[in-house]
Design an enzyme around this catalytic site. Structure first.
Site, short mmCIF file in Angstrom:
data_model
loop_
_atom_site.label_atom_id
_atom_site.label_comp_id
_atom_site.label_asym_id
_atom_site.label_seq_id
_atom_site.Cartn_x
_atom_site.Cartn_y
_atom_site.Cartn_z
N GLU A 123 -5.61 -4.48 -6.15
CA GLU A 123 -6.50 -5.06 -7.15
C GLU A 123 -7.66 -4.09 -7.34
O GLU A 123 -8.15 -3.50 -6.39
CB GLU A 123 -7.06 -6.41 -6.70
CG GLU A 123 -6.02 -7.49 -6.47
CD GLU A 123 -5.36 -7.42 -5.10
OE1 GLU A 123 -4.23 -7.92 -4.96
OE2 GLU A 123 -5.97 -6.84 -4.16
N TYR A 135 -5.28 5.64 -9.44
CA TYR A 135 -4.09 4.85 -9.18
C TYR A 135 -2.96 5.19 -10.16
O TYR A 135 -1.80 5.26 -9.77
CB TYR A 135 -4.41 3.35 -9.21
CG TYR A 135 -5.47 2.95 -8.20
CD1 TYR A 135 -5.57 3.57 -6.96
CD2 TYR A 135 -6.39 1.94 -8.49
CE1 TYR A 135 -6.55 3.21 -6.05
CE2 TYR A 135 -7.36 1.56 -7.57
CZ TYR A 135 -7.43 2.20 -6.36
OH TYR A 135 -8.39 1.84 -5.46
#
Length: 163
Positions: A123, A135
């Protein structure tokens, strides 16, 4: 432990030793907690890190100045093959931009792959563009959004990647 040399009117600070990634130890916890407090508006409590001591996915990056970053990752059962979860990752604000976040994430993914995780989730705050970019470089894709996930009302992006 930074030594400076002077000569010909020039002061030169030698380059820092490259941080080594290793399992976190109890002696690292205060430095990890201080980085957590500097990095996040809603930091984890100190005790949360104590609970991950001894787990393979709790890693620190450290050099001769001390701990400069960390990652906490683990697995949860998921229909036969575990699901990896990168729970927390941070780099000391003074050391950002050196590639330490990528190094820590890469090592965490190695640990999760060795644990036979088929996929990994995390998250991230919807506003954290630097983290989202990192990411994506590692193959994470936006899976869904959790509205008002954080205490201050900000949404979280749930990002997932497969091995």
């Amino acid at each position: 432990m930074s030594t400076q040399w002077q000569g010909a009117g020039v002061t030169v600070t030698p380059p820092r030793a490259s941080p080594q990634v290793r399992p976190a130890s109890r002696a690292d916890l205060l430095e990890v907690f201080r980085i957590e407090q500097a990095a996040f508006p809603q930091p984890w409590p100190y005790g949360a890190f104590e609970g991950f001591l001894g787990q393979e996915g709790f890693l620190v990056a450290a050099d001769d100045t001390g701990v400069v970053g960390y990652v906490v990752a683990d697995t949860v059962p998921n229909h036969g093959r575990p699901l990896g979860h990168v729970k927390d990752i941070a780099v000391h604000p003074d050391r950002r931009g050196e590639g330490l976040g990528a190094t820590l994430l890469e090592r965490a993914l190695e640990v999760l792959r060795a644990a036979d995780a088929s996929r990994v989730k995390l998250e991230v705050r919807a506003s954290n563009e630097a983290a989202i970019h990192l990411y994506r470089q590692f193959g994470f894709r936006h899976h869904h959004t959790v509205p008002r996930y954080y205490d201050d009302g900000e949404d979280a992006l749930v990002m997932v990647r497969s091995f």
